[in-house]
Design an enzyme around this catalytic site. Sequence first.
Site, short mmCIF file in Angstrom:
data_model
loop_
_atom_site.label_atom_id
_atom_site.label_comp_id
_atom_site.label_asym_id
_atom_site.label_seq_id
_atom_site.Cartn_x
_atom_site.Cartn_y
_atom_site.Cartn_z
N GLY A 1 0.79 -1.23 0.00
CA GLY A 1 0.00 0.00 0.00
C GLY A 1 0.82 1.27 0.00
N CYS B 1 1.79 3.39 2.42
CA CYS B 1 2.84 3.57 3.43
C CYS B 1 4.18 3.00 2.96
CB CYS B 1 2.43 2.91 4.74
SG CYS B 1 3.71 2.95 6.01
N GLY C 1 0.24 23.54 1.70
CA GLY C 1 0.81 24.04 2.94
C GLY C 1 0.58 23.12 4.12
N ILE D 1 2.39 16.92 3.95
CA ILE D 1 3.24 16.42 2.86
C ILE D 1 4.09 17.53 2.28
CG2 ILE D 1 3.22 15.36 0.57
CD1 ILE D 1 0.69 13.86 1.38
N LEU E 1 5.16 20.33 3.64
CA LEU E 1 6.22 20.81 4.54
C LEU E 1 7.34 19.80 4.69
CD1 LEU E 1 4.11 22.58 7.31
CD2 LEU E 1 5.10 23.54 5.23
N HIS F 1 15.53 10.80 33.77
CA HIS F 1 16.32 11.97 33.40
C HIS F 1 17.61 11.50 32.70
CE1 HIS F 1 18.33 15.87 33.70
NE2 HIS F 1 19.40 15.20 34.13
#
Length: 469
Positions: free
Chosen positions: A44, A46, A187, A190, A192, A451
């Site tokens: 497909g 992707c 805009g 896709i 950008l 952290h």
Amino acid sequence: MSQQMSQHFDAIVIGTGQGGGPLAVKLAESGRRTAVIERHLFGGTCVNVGCTPTKTYVASARAAHVARHAGDYGVIVEGEVRVDLARVKARKDGVIAESREGMEKWLRNTPGVAVFNGHGRFTGPHSISVTGADGHQQALDADAIFINTGTRATVPEVDGLAGVSHLTNSTILELTELPEHLAIVGGSYIALEFAQMFRRFGSRVTVLVRGDRVLAREDKDFAVQVQKVLSREGVEFLFNTEASKLEPAGKGIRITLKDQTQDQASIEASHLLFATGRTPNTDDLGLEQAGIALNKHGLIDVDGRLRTRTEGVWALGDVNGRGAFTHTSYNDYEIIASNVVDGEARSVDSRIMCYAVFVDPPFARVGMSETEIRKDGRRALIATMPMSRVGRARERGETDGFMKVLVDAETKKILGAGMLGIEADEAIHTFIDIMNADAPYTRLQRAMHIHPTVSELIPTLLGMLEPLK
């Protein structure tokens, strides 16, 4: 020609996208004799022209960007950093081939799955005709049919379009030489992603945006920040304008602009990319023969269990209007499989929408936006925090962006969150998971995080909530 005998199956899956392939295997493994139909490339959108190829390009573009800025980290890179697009493409093709071939091999080697190469069309509510590349037709029928045919790039009608060469998100991936000047119409996501990656590859890039800002569906503060990042890297934007006429100009294209408030009435570019949305692959399925009518967007309406108006026919993936992402397609498969095979009662109506825009740094969102919550009028709490407060971002020298969360003032449940910044596409899952657990924000606020990470600042962000004014 004599009437062809129809082959009967328990189930037929049309299309092998991220939902169709796994569904065919699941059905077969449950003891259902299953036919799967693929007219072109396995895997497909992707795998072939979407996530997989574009994210390999994003990786190459980031490598070039990091190399150019290596000196900021005390790393010396001698000489000019250049991008060989042919090698970038070759790497992309290798990644695609592995996924595509893996999907096809999986289907062909699964007992109970019969693979048909060709174009499937309904000839009745539960019958399909498959036409191969050689014109040979085969008749199939089944008690259950699942439509997973995906979408294709939309190219708007522009005067002169037939006289110039132009690109879509699919064909641009076949280039082996860098465009000198790439003009992009659109805009949104896709547009950008391609704008930043080709600018980082070394092309001049101009983006033509119909409205007054990019990412029109997102909160303005996030959209403005994304635009600033891309502008700083050299991407040019022209707002409130459209391409009204196209004509050849030397080796390139002259694009006449519709809005004359711009300083220039036209621009010239070596290449033109249309990134203006997607069109459902539903117009040539013979759906009228199955009693299925398309809505005004060309999509197949479905209920929460992804059933169409015709009993025994389901639609999953981009064609059902319930989401247009790989993860929504795969979740469609999971919902159908749970209901049809496992005897559960899952519904897409309870799904919390989430997605990311893979610019660098990425933008990710889940649930409602601030704009939507204000329009809804509910009492809410809001908190924002710049990424410059995140130790991981400072250590990496990538402090662009911010994070935002909105909470229902009465229930204390998170309504939505957005993140623009380093590793936002991963850190957003902290919000996604707590929202799916239907737990109050305090459960996340009081969690101990590791952290130094991006996620460790999310409890701190939640401690900054105040009424939305």
